[in-house]
Design a protein around this motif. Structure first.
Motif, short mmCIF file in Angstrom:
data_model
loop_
_atom_site.label_atom_id
_atom_site.label_comp_id
_atom_site.label_asym_id
_atom_site.label_seq_id
_atom_site.Cartn_x
_atom_site.Cartn_y
_atom_site.Cartn_z
N UNK A 1 -6.99 -12.31 -4.81
CA UNK A 1 -7.12 -11.73 -3.53
C UNK A 1 -5.63 -12.13 -3.15
N UNK A 2 -5.49 -13.46 -3.31
CA UNK A 2 -3.92 -14.04 -3.12
C UNK A 2 -2.48 -13.04 -3.82
N UNK A 3 -3.28 -13.07 -4.78
CA UNK A 3 -1.88 -12.00 -5.27
C UNK A 3 -1.59 -10.61 -4.18
N UNK A 4 -2.65 -9.70 -3.59
CA UNK A 4 -2.38 -8.69 -3.86
C UNK A 4 -2.28 -8.84 -2.27
N UNK A 5 -1.44 -10.58 -1.10
CA UNK A 5 -1.43 -10.01 -0.05
C UNK A 5 0.30 -10.56 -0.05
N UNK A 6 0.94 -10.73 -1.41
CA UNK A 6 2.01 -11.54 -1.90
C UNK A 6 3.28 -10.89 -0.92
N UNK A 7 4.08 -11.18 -1.16
CA UNK A 7 5.16 -10.65 -0.25
C UNK A 7 6.03 -9.59 -1.78
N UNK A 8 5.66 -10.55 -3.45
CA UNK A 8 5.77 -9.93 -3.96
C UNK A 8 5.30 -9.10 -4.47
N UNK A 9 3.90 -8.60 -4.28
CA UNK A 9 2.81 -7.97 -4.98
C UNK A 9 3.34 -6.33 -3.79
N UNK A 10 3.19 -6.49 -2.74
CA UNK A 10 3.44 -5.65 -1.74
C UNK A 10 4.82 -4.97 -2.06
N UNK A 11 6.14 -5.33 -2.30
CA UNK A 11 7.54 -4.85 -2.52
C UNK A 11 7.44 -4.02 -3.87
N UNK A 12 7.11 -4.98 -4.58
CA UNK A 12 6.21 -4.39 -6.44
C UNK A 12 5.58 -2.52 -5.97
N UNK A 13 4.81 -2.70 -5.00
CA UNK A 13 4.04 -1.56 -4.63
C UNK A 13 4.52 -0.34 -4.05
N UNK A 14 5.91 -1.10 -3.38
CA UNK A 14 5.59 -0.12 -2.30
C UNK A 14 7.90 0.69 -3.61
N UNK A 15 7.78 -0.49 -4.34
CA UNK A 15 8.25 0.29 -5.13
C UNK A 15 8.12 1.82 -6.11
N UNK A 16 6.80 0.89 -6.43
CA UNK A 16 5.82 1.84 -7.13
C UNK A 16 5.96 3.16 -7.15
N UNK A 17 5.37 3.12 -5.54
CA UNK A 17 4.92 4.44 -4.97
C UNK A 17 6.56 5.43 -4.84
N UNK A 18 7.28 4.64 -4.63
CA UNK A 18 8.66 5.50 -3.73
C UNK A 18 8.78 6.17 -5.91
N UNK A 19 8.57 4.92 -6.86
CA UNK A 19 9.12 5.41 -8.47
C UNK A 19 7.60 7.13 -8.96
N UNK A 20 7.17 6.45 -8.30
CA UNK A 20 5.60 7.57 -8.30
C UNK A 20 6.02 9.10 -7.53
N UNK A 21 6.87 8.90 -5.95
CA UNK A 21 6.86 10.58 -5.99
C UNK A 21 8.08 11.20 -6.42
N UNK A 22 9.05 10.23 -7.48
CA UNK A 22 10.09 11.22 -8.16
C UNK A 22 9.14 12.06 -8.98
#
Length: 175
Positions: A1-22
């Motif tokens: 759970x700690x990993x999922x709330x980390x700033x690293x995970x959040x930023x990586x997830x946002x980059x994943x979402x942006x890439x998936x939108x392409x």
């Protein structure tokens, strides 16, 4: 759970979402087939997510969600190809540099091309299940390979450099 709330995970997830939108957006506007960030996303996930399970889940989930929206049928071979691309990301995990990202982009696009155009894998295909059919399938897939390769190169540069610059600015994003 700690990993999922980390700033690293959040930023990586946002980059994943942006890439998936392409992958989904080209269906709304004119586009070049196979020129998306999904291949680069798979490489990036393999190289950047600390949790190997999440490295596979994130790009495959992005594929599955975009498949729902664009109406593509599920193809086990396509998902297997993207799984191989994540594995290419694992190879550069601790050695992220321009050369390794370019190599991973090329190798992963090549593996994806070889897997998804091998005519014997498909029970019903336009191509006969012989060497001529396989070669014809590969020849027909070359324009899609080119577009995926260019997409991998361009979007890998965007994803890796964006995350590099963000992690320099915000050290909490470092591994």
């Amino acid at each position: 759970m700690k990993d999922i709330l980390s700033p690293r995970f959040i930023v990586l997830s946002l980059l994943v979402i942006a890439a998936a939108l392409t992958r989904a957006l080209p269906y709304l506007i004119p586009h070049i087939w196979n020129f998306t960030a999904v291949g680069a996303l798979a490489i990036f996930a393999g190289a950047q997510f600390n949790n190997r399970g999440l490295a596979f889940i994130m790009p495959l989930a992005a594929m599955a969600i975009s498949d729902i929206f664009i109406g593509n049928g599920f193809s086990l071979l396509v998902y297997f190809g993207f799984t191989a691309m994540v594995a290419c990301g694992f190879l550069v995990r601790n050695k992220v540099n321009v050369t390794n990202v370019v190599l991973a982009s090329f190798i992963s696009a090549s593996i994806f091309f070889l897997i998804t155009n091998f005519a014997f894998f498909y029970p019903v295909t336009l191509y006969p299940h012989n060497i001529s059919g396989i070669l014809t399938s590969y020849a027909a897939g070359l324009p899609f390979f080119r577009n995926m390769l260019i997409g991998n190169m361009v979007f890998s540069a965007v994803l890796f450099s964006s995350f590099y610059l963000l992690s320099k600015r915000y050290p909490a994003l470092a591994k």
